[in-house]
Motif scaffolding. Structure first.
Motif, PDB file in Angstrom:
ATOM      1  N   ALA A   3      11.735  13.141   5.936  1.00  0.00           N
ATOM      2  CA  ALA A   3      11.039  13.978   6.925  1.00  0.00           C
ATOM      3  C   ALA A   3      11.378  13.466   8.320  1.00  0.00           C
ATOM      4  O   ALA A   3      10.504  12.963   9.041  1.00  0.00           O
ATOM      5  CB  ALA A   3       9.537  13.959   6.682  1.00  0.00           C
ATOM      6  N   PRO A   4      12.629  13.561   8.736  1.00  0.00           N
ATOM      7  CA  PRO A   4      13.035  12.961  10.012  1.00  0.00           C
ATOM      8  C   PRO A   4      12.271  13.546  11.199  1.00  0.00           C
ATOM      9  O   PRO A   4      12.181  14.755  11.367  1.00  0.00           O
ATOM     10  CB  PRO A   4      14.533  13.292  10.093  1.00  0.00           C
ATOM     11  CG  PRO A   4      14.750  14.411   9.127  1.00  0.00           C
ATOM     12  CD  PRO A   4      13.735  14.238   8.051  1.00  0.00           C
ATOM     13  N   GLY A   5      11.682  12.641  11.967  1.00  0.00           N
ATOM     14  CA  GLY A   5      10.932  13.050  13.139  1.00  0.00           C
ATOM     15  C   GLY A   5       9.559  13.620  12.840  1.00  0.00           C
ATOM     16  O   GLY A   5       8.850  14.040  13.763  1.00  0.00           O
ATOM     17  N   ARG A   6       9.159  13.632  11.580  1.00  0.00           N
ATOM     18  CA  ARG A   6       7.886  14.262  11.197  1.00  0.00           C
ATOM     19  C   ARG A   6       6.956  13.316  10.454  1.00  0.00           C
ATOM     20  O   ARG A   6       5.920  13.738   9.946  1.00  0.00           O
ATOM     21  CB  ARG A   6       8.144  15.499  10.318  1.00  0.00           C
ATOM     22  CG  ARG A   6       8.912  16.594  10.998  1.00  0.00           C
ATOM     23  CD  ARG A   6       8.999  17.847  10.133  1.00  0.00           C
ATOM     24  NE  ARG A   6       9.759  17.625   8.906  1.00  0.00           N
ATOM     25  CZ  ARG A   6       9.248  17.609   7.697  1.00  0.00           C
ATOM     26  NH1 ARG A   6       7.949  17.763   7.510  1.00  0.00           N
ATOM     27  NH2 ARG A   6      10.017  17.427   6.645  1.00  0.00           N
ATOM     28  N   PHE A   7       7.308  12.039  10.374  1.00  0.00           N
ATOM     29  CA  PHE A   7       6.505  11.099   9.606  1.00  0.00           C
ATOM     30  C   PHE A   7       5.896  10.059  10.527  1.00  0.00           C
ATOM     31  O   PHE A   7       6.559   9.527  11.430  1.00  0.00           O
ATOM     32  CB  PHE A   7       7.371  10.404   8.552  1.00  0.00           C
ATOM     33  CG  PHE A   7       6.692   9.238   7.873  1.00  0.00           C
ATOM     34  CD1 PHE A   7       5.488   9.407   7.203  1.00  0.00           C
ATOM     35  CD2 PHE A   7       7.254   7.969   7.915  1.00  0.00           C
ATOM     36  CE1 PHE A   7       4.845   8.332   6.593  1.00  0.00           C
ATOM     37  CE2 PHE A   7       6.630   6.893   7.295  1.00  0.00           C
ATOM     38  CZ  PHE A   7       5.424   7.077   6.643  1.00  0.00           C
ATOM     39  N   VAL A   8       4.616   9.765  10.303  1.00  0.00           N
ATOM     40  CA  VAL A   8       3.890   8.714  11.017  1.00  0.00           C
ATOM     41  C   VAL A   8       3.427   7.689   9.994  1.00  0.00           C
ATOM     42  O   VAL A   8       2.749   8.039   9.019  1.00  0.00           O
ATOM     43  CB  VAL A   8       2.669   9.282  11.764  1.00  0.00           C
ATOM     44  CG1 VAL A   8       1.914   8.163  12.476  1.00  0.00           C
ATOM     45  CG2 VAL A   8       3.090  10.356  12.754  1.00  0.00           C
ATOM     46  N   LEU A   9       3.769   6.446  10.211  1.00  0.00           N
ATOM     47  CA  LEU A   9       3.336   5.371   9.322  1.00  0.00           C
ATOM     48  C   LEU A   9       2.035   4.796   9.840  1.00  0.00           C
ATOM     49  O   LEU A   9       1.987   4.182  10.913  1.00  0.00           O
ATOM     50  CB  LEU A   9       4.399   4.276   9.256  1.00  0.00           C
ATOM     51  CG  LEU A   9       4.018   3.023   8.451  1.00  0.00           C
ATOM     52  CD1 LEU A   9       3.760   3.369   6.987  1.00  0.00           C
ATOM     53  CD2 LEU A   9       5.099   1.951   8.578  1.00  0.00           C
ATOM     54  N   GLY A  10       0.955   5.031   9.103  1.00  0.00           N
ATOM     55  CA  GLY A  10      -0.336   4.441   9.437  1.00  0.00           C
ATOM     56  C   GLY A  10      -0.591   3.235   8.562  1.00  0.00           C
ATOM     57  O   GLY A  10      -0.542   3.333   7.332  1.00  0.00           O
ATOM     58  N   ILE A  11      -0.849   2.097   9.182  1.00  0.00           N
ATOM     59  CA  ILE A  11      -1.114   0.859   8.450  1.00  0.00           C
ATOM     60  C   ILE A  11      -2.479   0.326   8.848  1.00  0.00           C
ATOM     61  O   ILE A  11      -3.022   0.668   9.899  1.00  0.00           O
ATOM     62  CB  ILE A  11      -0.033  -0.217   8.712  1.00  0.00           C
ATOM     63  CG1 ILE A  11       0.000  -0.584  10.211  1.00  0.00           C
ATOM     64  CG2 ILE A  11       1.327   0.263   8.242  1.00  0.00           C
ATOM     65  CD1 ILE A  11       0.871  -1.795  10.529  1.00  0.00           C
ATOM     66  N   GLY A  12      -3.041  -0.517   7.995  1.00  0.00           N
ATOM     67  CA  GLY A  12      -4.331  -1.115   8.309  1.00  0.00           C
ATOM     68  C   GLY A  12      -4.667  -2.219   7.343  1.00  0.00           C
ATOM     69  O   GLY A  12      -3.945  -2.459   6.360  1.00  0.00           O
ATOM     70  N   SER A  13      -5.772  -2.889   7.599  1.00  0.00           N
ATOM     71  CA  SER A  13      -6.137  -4.046   6.776  1.00  0.00           C
ATOM     72  C   SER A  13      -6.790  -3.652   5.462  1.00  0.00           C
ATOM     73  O   SER A  13      -6.829  -4.445   4.532  1.00  0.00           O
ATOM     74  CB  SER A  13      -7.069  -4.971   7.562  1.00  0.00           C
ATOM     75  OG  SER A  13      -8.263  -4.289   7.898  1.00  0.00           O
ATOM     76  N   SER A  14      -7.336  -2.446   5.350  1.00  0.00           N
ATOM     77  CA  SER A  14      -8.048  -2.009   4.156  1.00  0.00           C
ATOM     78  C   SER A  14      -9.326  -2.842   4.001  1.00  0.00           C
ATOM     79  O   SER A  14      -9.976  -3.168   4.989  1.00  0.00           O
ATOM     80  CB  SER A  14      -7.147  -2.080   2.919  1.00  0.00           C
ATOM     81  OG  SER A  14      -7.770  -1.501   1.793  1.00  0.00           O
ATOM     82  N   SER A  15      -9.685  -3.220   2.769  1.00  0.00           N
ATOM     83  CA  SER A  15     -10.951  -3.926   2.540  1.00  0.00           C
ATOM     84  C   SER A  15     -10.772  -4.983   1.461  1.00  0.00           C
ATOM     85  O   SER A  15      -9.827  -4.920   0.657  1.00  0.00           O
ATOM     86  CB  SER A  15     -12.034  -2.941   2.097  1.00  0.00           C
ATOM     87  OG  SER A  15     -11.775  -2.484   0.778  1.00  0.00           O
ATOM     88  N   PRO A  16     -11.678  -5.962   1.388  1.00  0.00           N
ATOM     89  CA  PRO A  16     -11.572  -6.990   0.344  1.00  0.00           C
ATOM     90  C   PRO A  16     -11.600  -6.412  -1.069  1.00  0.00           C
ATOM     91  O   PRO A  16     -10.934  -6.939  -1.966  1.00  0.00           O
ATOM     92  CB  PRO A  16     -12.777  -7.884   0.610  1.00  0.00           C
ATOM     93  CG  PRO A  16     -13.064  -7.719   2.063  1.00  0.00           C
ATOM     94  CD  PRO A  16     -12.753  -6.278   2.361  1.00  0.00           C
ATOM     95  N   VAL A  17     -12.370  -5.341  -1.302  1.00  0.00           N
ATOM     96  CA  VAL A  17     -12.416  -4.756  -2.648  1.00  0.00           C
ATOM     97  C   VAL A  17     -11.021  -4.315  -3.082  1.00  0.00           C
ATOM     98  O   VAL A  17     -10.566  -4.623  -4.193  1.00  0.00           O
ATOM     99  CB  VAL A  17     -13.397  -3.567  -2.675  1.00  0.00           C
ATOM    100  CG1 VAL A  17     -13.260  -2.804  -3.991  1.00  0.00           C
ATOM    101  CG2 VAL A  17     -14.824  -4.047  -2.491  1.00  0.00           C
ATOM    102  N   ILE A  18     -10.333  -3.584  -2.218  1.00  0.00           N
ATOM    103  CA  ILE A  18      -9.009  -3.059  -2.561  1.00  0.00           C
ATOM    104  C   ILE A  18      -7.973  -4.179  -2.599  1.00  0.00           C
ATOM    105  O   ILE A  18      -7.157  -4.257  -3.527  1.00  0.00           O
ATOM    106  CB  ILE A  18      -8.601  -1.965  -1.566  1.00  0.00           C
ATOM    107  CG1 ILE A  18      -9.496  -0.736  -1.762  1.00  0.00           C
ATOM    108  CG2 ILE A  18      -7.129  -1.583  -1.730  1.00  0.00           C
ATOM    109  CD1 ILE A  18      -9.291   0.356  -0.741  1.00  0.00           C
TER     110      ILE A  18
END
Length: 316
Positions: A85-100
């Motif tokens: 998906a060139p030019g149409r993708f956003v990578l969202g990252i994060g810490s999540s949670s201890p459970v996961i």
């Protein structure tokens, strides 16, 4: 143009059965499709399918935990989707949670701010095609280079709930992704990221005129989420510490039923959008009116056809 997103996949709908709906999303007025990653589908697979089914949509992960994949694998997964998906993708990252991270994936949930910051910095370099050898404070990488770096490299957004992470997102990322907030909370969050930084939020929507049923479902979700330490701290910062204290006390005592019962209707109505499709659409728009750039609908199950509900909630 105001963006209008939907969370994929829909609850209870097999992934392959989404094709007809996803193909229609652009004509309905949806601009974005965002995935989540907990214990259902992974974050990337639904978007790979959507990239082929609806080439007009912007696609985003909201979010991929920074602990559950190694840095190199995370870069590879992101590069693969960015290539599709060139030019149409956003990578969202994060810490999540201890459970996961710890309970489900045998990782160590340590220094979430630092690990998110270091992963962001690594991904910037890796997705630009650089050969990365670096000792970050929370991990080290030796001689990693993507075989086919994507062109263009995808924007990277950071999941953020409180000032420190929100400021990191504004300073080093391409936007911030947040969750579990009311329209009236948006200005508080916006003040931390400043103007000109894209702010994305998942908005929980229960399109039903049965307010009691919507509130019952909302209470279950609120007690399950807002007792998690990161969300508790978020809502204390937003000013809900006192009103949610009885819920937290009952939850800590192991009385889940009581925890649900003591959540005021006003809190549920603030945090969960419910009512007719027109009423829901108007409240979603109120997030935008208060400073949100991209509302991403997370459709809650009501027993009605979720595919038809997505059509009914469309902005046009």
């Amino acid at each position: 143009m105001t963006r209008w997103g939907i969370t994929l996949p829909l609850t209870g709908v097999p992934l392959a059965a989404h094709r007809e709906l996803v193909e229609r999303l652009p004509e309905l007025g949806y601009t974005d499709a965002w995935s989540a990653e907990t214990a259902g589908t992974d974050a990337f697979a639904p978007l790979l399918l959507a990239a082929q089914w609806a080439p007009e949509l912007r696609l985003g992960t909201a979010i991929v935990p920074v602990y559950t994949r190694g840095p190199g694998l995370l870069a590879m997964s992101a590069a693969t989707l960015a290539e599709c998906a060139p030019g149409r993708f956003v990578l969202g990252i994060g810490s999540s949670s201890p459970v996961i991270v710890e309970g489900w994936n045998a990782g160590e949930f340590a220094e979430p701010y630092a690990r998110t910051r270091d992963t962001l910095r690594f991904l910037r370099a890796a997705l630009a095609g650089e050969k990365v050898t670096a000792d970050y404070p929370t991990f080290s990488v030796r001689k990693f280079r993507l075989e086919r770096p994507p062109e263009p490299a995808p924007p990277i957004m950071v999941a953020a709930l409180r000032p420190g992470m929100l400021r990191l997102a504004a300073r080093e990322a391409d936007g911030a992704i947040t969750n579990w907030l009311a329209p009236g909370d948006v200005p508080t969050v916006r003040a931390e990221v400043g103007a000109g930084v894209e702010l994305v939020a998942r908005v929980f929507v229960c399109p039903t005129v049965d307010a009691d049923a919507a509130r019952a479902l909302g209470r279950m979700l609120i007690s399950g989420y807002l007792t998690v330490p990161v969300y508790r701290a978020f809502h204390e910062w937003l000013g809900r510490g006192e009103v949610l204290a009885p819920m937290r006390e009952a939850w800590a005592a192991g009385d889940r039923q009581r925890a649900n019962e003591v959540i005021p209707d006003s809190v549920v109505d603030d945090l969960v959008v419910h009512g007719t499709p027109d009423e829901c659409r108007a409240k979603i728009q109120s997030y935008v009116d208060n400073g949100l750039d991209t509302p991403v609908i997370a459709l809650l199950p009501t027993g009605d056809d979720p595919l038809e509900q997505v059509r009914a909630l469309a902005p046009q």
